[in-house]
Design an enzyme around this catalytic site. Structure first.
Site, PDB file in Angstrom:
ATOM      1  N   LYS A 151       2.070  -2.489   7.079  1.00 45.65           N
ATOM      2  CA  LYS A 151       2.371  -2.306   5.653  1.00 45.65           C
ATOM      3  C   LYS A 151       3.838  -1.891   5.471  1.00 45.65           C
ATOM      4  CE  LYS A 151      -1.535  -3.516   3.717  1.00 45.65           C
ATOM      5  NZ  LYS A 151      -1.618  -4.624   2.734  1.00 45.65           N
ATOM      6  N   SER A 165       0.890  -1.165   0.000  1.00 43.02           N
ATOM      7  CA  SER A 165       0.000   0.000   0.000  1.00 43.02           C
ATOM      8  C   SER A 165       0.922   1.207   0.000  1.00 43.02           C
ATOM      9  CB  SER A 165      -0.855   0.019   1.274  1.00 43.02           C
ATOM     10  OG  SER A 165      -1.477   1.286   1.442  1.00 43.02           O
ATOM     11  N   TYR A 221      -2.406  -0.708  10.535  1.00 43.23           N
ATOM     12  CA  TYR A 221      -2.306  -0.808   9.070  1.00 43.23           C
ATOM     13  C   TYR A 221      -0.983  -0.200   8.598  1.00 43.23           C
ATOM     14  CZ  TYR A 221      -3.904  -0.888   4.199  1.00 43.23           C
ATOM     15  OH  TYR A 221      -4.038  -1.145   2.853  1.00 43.23           O
TER      16      TYR A 221
HETATM   17  N1  LIG Z   1      -8.602  -0.469  -1.214  1.00 44.80           N
HETATM   18  C1  LIG Z   1      -7.574   0.348  -1.024  1.00 44.80           C
HETATM   19  O1  LIG Z   1      -7.719   1.570  -0.976  1.00 44.80           O
HETATM   20  C2  LIG Z   1      -6.179  -0.232  -0.864  1.00 44.80           C
HETATM   21  C3  LIG Z   1      -5.091   0.631  -1.013  1.00 44.80           C
HETATM   22  C4  LIG Z   1      -3.812   0.129  -0.874  1.00 44.80           C
HETATM   23  C5  LIG Z   1      -3.613  -1.218  -0.623  1.00 44.80           C
HETATM   24  N2  LIG Z   1      -4.681  -2.038  -0.466  1.00 44.80           N
HETATM   25  C6  LIG Z   1      -4.405  -3.458  -0.187  1.00 44.80           C
HETATM   26  O2  LIG Z   1      -4.934  -4.251  -1.232  1.00 44.80           O
HETATM   27  C7  LIG Z   1      -5.200  -5.561  -0.754  1.00 44.80           C
HETATM   28  C8  LIG Z   1      -6.601  -5.958  -1.171  1.00 44.80           C
HETATM   29  O3  LIG Z   1      -7.520  -5.054  -0.565  1.00 44.80           O
HETATM   30  P1  LIG Z   1      -8.923  -4.662  -1.211  1.00 44.80           P
HETATM   31  O4  LIG Z   1      -9.032  -3.193  -1.121  1.00 44.80           O
HETATM   32  O5  LIG Z   1      -9.113  -5.355  -2.509  1.00 44.80           O
HETATM   33  O6  LIG Z   1      -9.871  -5.248  -0.065  1.00 44.80           O
HETATM   34  P2  LIG Z   1     -11.177  -6.149  -0.092  1.00 44.80           P
HETATM   35  O7  LIG Z   1     -11.679  -6.072   1.301  1.00 44.80           O
HETATM   36  O8  LIG Z   1     -12.065  -5.777  -1.224  1.00 44.80           O
HETATM   37  O9  LIG Z   1     -10.600  -7.610  -0.381  1.00 44.80           O
HETATM   38  C9  LIG Z   1      -9.745  -8.261   0.506  1.00 44.80           C
HETATM   39  C10 LIG Z   1     -10.089  -9.739   0.458  1.00 44.80           C
HETATM   40  O10 LIG Z   1      -9.120 -10.424   1.265  1.00 44.80           O
HETATM   41  C11 LIG Z   1      -9.778 -11.488   1.905  1.00 44.80           C
HETATM   42  N3  LIG Z   1      -8.994 -11.918   3.058  1.00 44.80           N
HETATM   43  C12 LIG Z   1      -8.777 -11.242   4.218  1.00 44.80           C
HETATM   44  N4  LIG Z   1      -8.012 -11.981   5.031  1.00 44.80           N
HETATM   45  C13 LIG Z   1      -7.745 -13.135   4.377  1.00 44.80           C
HETATM   46  C14 LIG Z   1      -6.998 -14.293   4.698  1.00 44.80           C
HETATM   47  N5  LIG Z   1      -6.414 -14.429   5.884  1.00 44.80           N
HETATM   48  N6  LIG Z   1      -6.923 -15.281   3.776  1.00 44.80           N
HETATM   49  C15 LIG Z   1      -7.561 -15.185   2.584  1.00 44.80           C
HETATM   50  N7  LIG Z   1      -8.278 -14.103   2.226  1.00 44.80           N
HETATM   51  C16 LIG Z   1      -8.362 -13.101   3.114  1.00 44.80           C
HETATM   52  C17 LIG Z   1     -11.147 -10.925   2.282  1.00 44.80           C
HETATM   53  O11 LIG Z   1     -12.083 -11.957   2.519  1.00 44.80           O
HETATM   54  C18 LIG Z   1     -11.463 -10.072   1.055  1.00 44.80           C
HETATM   55  O12 LIG Z   1     -12.240 -10.784   0.110  1.00 44.80           O
HETATM   56  C19 LIG Z   1      -4.987  -5.498   0.758  1.00 44.80           C
HETATM   57  O13 LIG Z   1      -3.712  -6.021   1.079  1.00 44.80           O
HETATM   58  C20 LIG Z   1      -5.041  -4.009   1.061  1.00 44.80           C
HETATM   59  O14 LIG Z   1      -4.353  -3.673   2.228  1.00 44.80           O
HETATM   60  C21 LIG Z   1      -5.961  -1.583  -0.607  1.00 44.80           C
END
Ligand SMILES: NC(=O)c1ccc[n+]([C@@H]2O[C@H](COP(=O)([O-])OP(=O)(O)OC[C@H]3O[C@@H](n4cnc5c(N)ncnc54)[C@H](O)[C@@H]3O)[C@@H](O)[C@H]2O)c1
Length: 255
Positions: free
Chosen positions: A150, A133, A146
């Protein structure tokens, strides 16, 4: 690897958001994809939508990671690209929040790498993309667990790249700012104030990942501005911290 066509790919946390978009895009580019998520129904639905294999379950704990890698090897033969994408964003900072953040945002990557590396080193190639992130390069106001985990995930990815590049291992860190997913929608109004204006779609993240794989650079930055902010943090840390604190004051005023 400069293209995923024909590759055996695993994406964790791919039942939703960024992971689902990556799985679908990799499949569209000709990869053979394994879709993991804790949410079995969501993993199954994404897998069906793109002709992938569903491997539901936990992708963070030792047993879960081992089971996922074994299932994926059965389905794919060998794993060419592993996307450690599952993550959690906790709003609270109690012991359970820190523990969950550490397990999913950091140890999941450590455990996957530990199991993947022996075969990758033996055959002289392997590719790991860690969804970190921009919070891992900068910070995320409103969530200490977080931000800190990260940073740790980025530190681990850097360490792997520095240690194994000469042995054919590619490691990349995907570091977006806001992305329109359930995670962003589910967290505090602070996130909306900080990230809302510049939030992008999951398809834009997938585009950046495909371009990043072709380019091969360690950082994949779907928001190019993050490179400038990261440089600013490094070269004038006090100025950067003052700017972040001004943003915190704005968030508090709005809340
Ligand atoms: N959305 C944002 O703004 C953003 C920005 C930067 C980074 N991220 C990172 O991107 C990644 C995906 O996030 P997203 O925004 O798509 O979130 P999201 O909540 O849409 O999807 C995350 C998925 O991960 C699954 N999950 C959680 N823990 C798990 C585990 N132990 N084993 C298997 N699956 C698991 C959840 O069930 C969910 O379906 C994360 O690492 C998040 O930190 C997101």
């Amino acid at each position: 690897m400069q293209s995923v066509a024909g590759a055996g790919v695993v994406v964790t946390g791919a039942g939703s958001g960024i992971g689902a978009a990556l799985a679908r895009r990799f499949a569209a580019e000709g990869a053979r994809v394994v879709v993991n998520d804790l949410n079995a129904a969501a993993a199954g639905e994404v897998a069906r939508s793109c002709g992938a294999t569903a491997a539901p379950g936990d992708a963070a704990g030792e047993e879960g990671v081992a089971a996922l890698i074994a299932t994926a090897r059965d389905a794919l033969g060998e794993i060419d690209l592993f996307c450690a994408n599952a993550g959690v964003a906790c709003e609270q900072d109690g012991e359970p929040d820190w523990a969950a953040s550490w397990q999913v945002n950091v140890m999941a990557h450590v455990r996957a790498a530990r199991l993947l590396l022996p075969r990758w080193l033996e055959r002289g190639n392997g590719h790991l993309i860690c969804t970190v992130s921009a919070a891992g390069l900068l910070t995320m106001l409103g969530s200490a667990p977080y931000s800190v985990t990260k940073h740790a995930a980025l530190g681990f990815a850097e360490w792997l790249a520095a240690s194994y590049a000469h042995r054919g291992i590619t490691v990349q860190a995907l570091c977006p700012m806001g992305v329109r997913t359930p995670m962003l929608n589910g967290i505090s109004p602070a996130a909306e104030i900080i990230l809302g204006e510049t939030a992008i779609t999951v398809e834009e993240v997938a585009d950046a990942v495909i371009a990043g794989i072709a380019a091969g650079s360690f950082l994949i930055l779907p928001h190019p501005d993050v490179a400038r902010m990261y440089a600013g943090r490094a070269t004038d840390t006090d100025r950067w911290l003052r700017g972040m604190n001004k943003l915190q004051i704005r968030v508090e005023a709005a809340g």
